[in-house]
Motif scaffolding. Structure first.
Motif, mmCIF file in Angstrom:
data_model
loop_
_atom_site.group_PDB
_atom_site.id
_atom_site.type_symbol
_atom_site.label_atom_id
_atom_site.label_comp_id
_atom_site.label_asym_id
_atom_site.label_seq_id
_atom_site.Cartn_x
_atom_site.Cartn_y
_atom_site.Cartn_z
ATOM 1 N N ARG A 287 0.830 -1.196 0.000
ATOM 2 C CA ARG A 287 0.000 0.000 0.000
ATOM 3 C C ARG A 287 0.871 1.255 0.000
ATOM 4 O O ARG A 287 0.620 2.211 -0.738
ATOM 5 C CB ARG A 287 -0.917 -0.004 1.220
ATOM 6 C CG ARG A 287 -1.989 1.083 1.164
ATOM 7 C CD ARG A 287 -2.858 1.076 2.401
ATOM 8 N NE ARG A 287 -3.580 -0.177 2.557
ATOM 9 C CZ ARG A 287 -3.346 -1.076 3.532
ATOM 10 N NH1 ARG A 287 -2.400 -0.836 4.425
ATOM 11 N NH2 ARG A 287 -4.041 -2.180 3.605
ATOM 12 N N HIS A 288 1.916 1.268 0.809
ATOM 13 C CA HIS A 288 2.828 2.420 0.831
ATOM 14 C C HIS A 288 3.531 2.600 -0.504
ATOM 15 O O HIS A 288 3.707 3.734 -0.986
ATOM 16 C CB HIS A 288 3.858 2.237 1.964
ATOM 17 C CG HIS A 288 3.284 2.485 3.325
ATOM 18 N ND1 HIS A 288 2.784 3.706 3.721
ATOM 19 C CD2 HIS A 288 3.138 1.657 4.400
ATOM 20 C CE1 HIS A 288 2.340 3.632 4.956
ATOM 21 N NE2 HIS A 288 2.543 2.374 5.410
ATOM 22 N N GLN B 247 1.064 4.201 -2.981
ATOM 23 C CA GLN B 247 0.851 5.624 -2.713
ATOM 24 C C GLN B 247 2.026 6.471 -3.173
ATOM 25 O O GLN B 247 1.868 7.554 -3.737
ATOM 26 C CB GLN B 247 0.604 5.836 -1.217
ATOM 27 C CG GLN B 247 -0.732 5.302 -0.736
ATOM 28 C CD GLN B 247 -0.909 5.480 0.755
ATOM 29 O OE1 GLN B 247 0.000 5.981 1.426
ATOM 30 N NE2 GLN B 247 -2.068 5.047 1.278
ATOM 31 N N GLN B 248 3.235 5.984 -2.964
ATOM 32 C CA GLN B 248 4.413 6.705 -3.443
ATOM 33 C C GLN B 248 4.440 6.779 -4.960
ATOM 34 O O GLN B 248 4.813 7.796 -5.553
ATOM 35 C CB GLN B 248 5.675 6.023 -2.919
ATOM 36 C CG GLN B 248 5.875 6.183 -1.433
ATOM 37 C CD GLN B 248 7.120 5.472 -0.948
ATOM 38 O OE1 GLN B 248 7.832 4.848 -1.755
ATOM 39 N NE2 GLN B 248 7.380 5.531 0.360
#
Length: 222
Positions: free
Chosen positions: A19-20, A23-24
């Motif tokens: 997920r991170h 998003q990045q």
């Protein structure tokens, strides 16, 4: 020497990492898409920090409003209609409040129509409403009281004449009390006939006198 055992991460930990990373990736894409390189032609002078002056939009003034020309539309419309229905202004002058010789309530008026017989009667009411100005006449026909409303600016009205004026000024705006037998004037036919005879004598007076003189001269010659 012991062999290192691989560390096992739970499934939820991998989900957070993915997920991170996602998003990045979206953040880097948004930065790349919104960043635009400004290109200058060979005739333009590049400004510091790549600031481009926006072009000026051509604006037009608002259309002219009819309210500026016609500040009182009802009054202008009334005057326009009066100029068509009463070009000479004779009827407006006959019932004007500023005219000292205007027709008033209590006077005997004769209304001549283009289609129909003329009607004469005592004016018991004058309703001033611009183009819709009307008069109410009362007369007695075959011993029956008859009242008629007439629009003074109607195209059917050929002319309005004042047959006889009231001796004293009426102290009321509406002479409705004349409907009672005590104050009813009755028929005004005799007054109208006397008025028509006097008008006919004044119109054909000199001609009739000349005819009478010629007849007398012929009789003397004989």
């Amino acid at each position: 020497m012991a062999t290192p055992t691989p560390t096992l991460r739970p499934l939820s930990c991998w989900r957070t990492l993915l997920r991170h990373a996602r998003q990045q990736k979206v953040a880097t894409r948004s930065l790349t898409t919104y960043h635009k390189s400004v290109t200058f032609s060979k005739f333009e002078i590049p400004l510091p920090n790549a600031v481009k002056i926006p072009t000026k939009i051509k604006t037009y003034p608002p259309p002219p409003s009819p309210a500026q020309k016609f500040k009182e539309p009802l009054k202008d419309f009334t005057n326009d209609q009066l100029s068509i229905l009463d070009p000479t202004g004779a009827r407006s002058h006959l019932f004007s409040k500023t005219n000292p010789e205007a027709a008033k309530v209590g006077d005997i008026l004769l209304v001549r129509l283009k289609t129909g017989d003329p009607f004469a009667g005592v004016c018991i009411n004058i309703r001033r409403r611009g183009v819709d100005t009307g008069i109410l006449l009362r007369n007695e026909l075959t011993r029956v009281g008859v009242e008629m409303w007439y629009k003074i600016y109607s195209p059917n009205v050929e002319g309005i004449e004042v047959v006889q004026r009231r001796e004293k000024r009426a102290r009321r705006a509406r002479l409705t009390y004349m409907r009672k037998p005590k104050h009813d004037m009755g028929s005004v036919q005799n007054i109208v006939l006397a008025y028509q005879r006097s008008r006919g004598a004044m119109a054909g007076g000199p001609a009739q006198q000349q005819k009478k003189g010629n007849k007398k001269g012929k009789g003397k010659k004989k």
